[in-house]
Scaffold this active site. Structure first.
Site, PDB file in Angstrom:
ATOM      1  N   PHE A  49     -14.200   3.849   3.822  1.00 12.82           N
ATOM      2  CA  PHE A  49     -13.261   3.056   3.029  1.00 12.82           C
ATOM      3  C   PHE A  49     -12.793   3.864   1.823  1.00 12.82           C
ATOM      4  O   PHE A  49     -13.590   4.484   1.119  1.00 12.82           O
ATOM      5  CB  PHE A  49     -13.911   1.748   2.572  1.00 12.82           C
ATOM      6  CG  PHE A  49     -12.918   0.807   1.976  1.00 12.82           C
ATOM      7  CD1 PHE A  49     -12.064   0.081   2.799  1.00 12.82           C
ATOM      8  CD2 PHE A  49     -12.806   0.661   0.597  1.00 12.82           C
ATOM      9  CE1 PHE A  49     -11.110  -0.770   2.250  1.00 12.82           C
ATOM     10  CE2 PHE A  49     -11.863  -0.190   0.052  1.00 12.82           C
ATOM     11  CZ  PHE A  49     -11.016  -0.912   0.877  1.00 12.82           C
ATOM     12  N   ASP A  54       0.838   3.253   4.569  1.00 13.36           N
ATOM     13  CA  ASP A  54      -0.198   3.956   3.836  1.00 13.36           C
ATOM     14  C   ASP A  54      -1.298   4.459   4.766  1.00 13.36           C
ATOM     15  O   ASP A  54      -1.717   5.606   4.692  1.00 13.36           O
ATOM     16  CB  ASP A  54      -0.802   3.054   2.729  1.00 13.36           C
ATOM     17  CG  ASP A  54      -1.281   1.699   3.248  1.00 13.36           C
ATOM     18  OD1 ASP A  54      -1.068   1.373   4.435  1.00 13.36           O
ATOM     19  OD2 ASP A  54      -1.870   0.933   2.453  1.00 13.36           O
ATOM     20  N   LYS A  56      -7.080   6.937  10.519  1.00 14.72           N
ATOM     21  CA  LYS A  56      -8.514   7.037  10.832  1.00 14.72           C
ATOM     22  C   LYS A  56      -8.622   7.070  12.358  1.00 14.72           C
ATOM     23  O   LYS A  56      -8.767   6.021  12.989  1.00 14.72           O
ATOM     24  CB  LYS A  56      -9.260   5.807  10.282  1.00 14.72           C
ATOM     25  CG  LYS A  56      -9.362   5.754   8.766  1.00 14.72           C
ATOM     26  CD  LYS A  56     -10.139   4.509   8.329  1.00 14.72           C
ATOM     27  CE  LYS A  56     -10.229   4.400   6.826  1.00 14.72           C
ATOM     28  NZ  LYS A  56     -10.762   3.076   6.394  1.00 14.72           N
ATOM     29  N   ASP A  69      -5.924  -0.106  -2.005  1.00 16.09           N
ATOM     30  CA  ASP A  69      -6.708  -0.960  -2.896  1.00 16.09           C
ATOM     31  C   ASP A  69      -8.040  -1.400  -2.321  1.00 16.09           C
ATOM     32  O   ASP A  69      -8.251  -1.387  -1.113  1.00 16.09           O
ATOM     33  CB  ASP A  69      -5.909  -2.225  -3.223  1.00 16.09           C
ATOM     34  CG  ASP A  69      -5.858  -3.180  -2.030  1.00 16.09           C
ATOM     35  OD1 ASP A  69      -5.402  -2.753  -0.947  1.00 16.09           O
ATOM     36  OD2 ASP A  69      -6.302  -4.332  -2.169  1.00 16.09           O
ATOM     37  N   ARG A  80      -5.064   0.746  -6.826  1.00 13.76           N
ATOM     38  CA  ARG A  80      -3.805   1.293  -6.277  1.00 13.76           C
ATOM     39  C   ARG A  80      -3.176   2.337  -7.191  1.00 13.76           C
ATOM     40  O   ARG A  80      -2.383   3.157  -6.762  1.00 13.76           O
ATOM     41  CB  ARG A  80      -2.768   0.176  -6.087  1.00 13.76           C
ATOM     42  CG  ARG A  80      -3.127  -0.853  -5.040  1.00 13.76           C
ATOM     43  CD  ARG A  80      -1.904  -1.713  -4.730  1.00 13.76           C
ATOM     44  NE  ARG A  80      -2.228  -2.951  -4.030  1.00 13.76           N
ATOM     45  CZ  ARG A  80      -2.387  -3.051  -2.717  1.00 13.76           C
ATOM     46  NH1 ARG A  80      -2.259  -1.990  -1.942  1.00 13.76           N
ATOM     47  NH2 ARG A  80      -2.670  -4.212  -2.162  1.00 13.76           N
ATOM     48  N   GLY A 102       0.768  -1.245   0.000  1.00 10.40           N
ATOM     49  CA  GLY A 102       0.000   0.000   0.000  1.00 10.40           C
ATOM     50  C   GLY A 102       0.795   1.289   0.000  1.00 10.40           C
ATOM     51  O   GLY A 102       0.334   2.305  -0.498  1.00 10.40           O
TER      52      GLY A 102
HETATM   53  P1  IMP Z   1      -5.167  -1.852  10.714  1.00 12.85           P
HETATM   54  O1  IMP Z   1      -4.380  -3.008  11.215  1.00 12.85           O
HETATM   55  O2  IMP Z   1      -6.629  -1.980  11.059  1.00 12.85           O
HETATM   56  O3  IMP Z   1      -4.609  -0.514  11.156  1.00 12.85           O
HETATM   57  O4  IMP Z   1      -5.192  -1.931   9.152  1.00 12.85           O
HETATM   58  C1  IMP Z   1      -4.218  -1.452   8.370  1.00 12.85           C
HETATM   59  C2  IMP Z   1      -4.335  -1.996   6.959  1.00 12.85           C
HETATM   60  O5  IMP Z   1      -5.696  -2.172   6.526  1.00 12.85           O
HETATM   61  C3  IMP Z   1      -3.732  -0.995   6.017  1.00 12.85           C
HETATM   62  O6  IMP Z   1      -2.345  -1.173   5.869  1.00 12.85           O
HETATM   63  C4  IMP Z   1      -4.506  -1.241   4.742  1.00 12.85           C
HETATM   64  O7  IMP Z   1      -3.887  -2.260   3.999  1.00 12.85           O
HETATM   65  C5  IMP Z   1      -5.869  -1.716   5.201  1.00 12.85           C
HETATM   66  N1  IMP Z   1      -6.864  -0.627   5.171  1.00 12.85           N
HETATM   67  C6  IMP Z   1      -7.414   0.002   6.224  1.00 12.85           C
HETATM   68  N2  IMP Z   1      -8.305   0.933   5.849  1.00 12.85           N
HETATM   69  C7  IMP Z   1      -8.311   0.912   4.493  1.00 12.85           C
HETATM   70  C8  IMP Z   1      -9.047   1.666   3.489  1.00 12.85           C
HETATM   71  O8  IMP Z   1      -9.871   2.554   3.756  1.00 12.85           O
HETATM   72  N3  IMP Z   1      -8.772   1.348   2.191  1.00 12.85           N
HETATM   73  C9  IMP Z   1      -7.884   0.386   1.831  1.00 12.85           C
HETATM   74  N4  IMP Z   1      -7.172  -0.332   2.737  1.00 12.85           N
HETATM   75  C10 IMP Z   1      -7.396  -0.087   4.049  1.00 12.85           C
HETATM   76 MG    MG Z   2      -0.545  -1.046   4.590  1.00 14.71          MG
END
Ligand code: IMP
Ligand code: MG
Length: 179
Positions: A155, A103, A134, A162, A168, A48
């Site tokens: 999202f 990302d 977020k 992606d 992407r 990402g």
């Molecule tokens: P976390 O472990 O919940 O912080 O998730 C992180 C990962 O989820 C990121 O590195 C992204 O790959 C994916 N992700 C979270 N939110 C989004 C979004 O809105 N769009 C696309 N990918 C997301």
């Molecule tokens: Mg990521």
């Protein structure tokens, strides 16, 4: 393009490339100032963050190194559930100033796991640079020193991010339209 369609979902443009690069500029300036004498090792988390990493690194003017890591996720045999393994850390990070380039931080669980894993290798310090955060979804306390932008709990795709492998490549960021 004002809107795009990916599979079953429609997305509307929400952050333009121009807005993104303005914030990437700001973050780069902060890093150049803060880590000037630290020869930081940037660890970009694939896939990402590839676009953010490229734009960020073009603006980093201090001596530094850059490497790429990937998170491999699989179901463990124990009851602890999903195991996330960090692959691609070939550098000796002991005693080093490390900057994780991500990302997006959503729940923060991925980042927490990354910090734990890298922490066992005795770095001097670890900083987080994330294009997006977020804040409403964050489940764990994280010190995200270099956050380019905070976004609502929707999202998004584009600029490296992606939906099911797609999207992407877009230079702008798009938010899903809930119909
Ligand atoms: P976390 O472990 O919940 O912080 O998730 C992180 C990962 O989820 C990121 O590195 C992204 O790959 C994916 N992700 C979270 N939110 C989004 C979004 O809105 N769009 C696309 N990918 C997301
Ligand atoms: Mg990521």
């Amino acid at each position: 393009m004002e809107s795009i369609q990916i599979k079953d979902k429609k997305f509307a443009i929400s952050i333009t490339e121009e807005q993104i690069l303005k914030e990437v500029d700001r973050v780069a300036t902060e890093i150049n100032r803060d880590l000037k004498d630290k020869n930081p090792l940037f660890l970009s988390v694939l896939n990402g963050s590839f676009m953010f990493t490229a734009d960020l690194m073009k603006r980093i003017t201090i001596p530094c190194e850059i490497s790429f890591v990937k998170l491999a996720s699989y179901q463990g045999i124990s009851s602890t559930g999903k195991i996330t393994e960090v692959i691609g850390v070939n550098e000796d990070i002991s005693g080093r100033c490390v900057v994780i380039v991500e990302d997006i931080v959503d729940t923060g669980l991925t980042m927490q796991r990354l910090l734990e894993t890298l922490g066992t290798r005795n770095p001097k310090e670890i900083h987080i640079a994330s294009l997006l955060v977020k804040p409403e979804k964050l489940q764990v306390p994280l010190n995200i020193k270099y956050a380019a932008m905070n976004i609502p709990n929707d999202f998004i795709v584009g600029y490296g991010l992606d939906y099911d492998g797609l999207g992407r490549n877009y230079k702008d960021i798009y938010t899903v339209i809930n119909e």
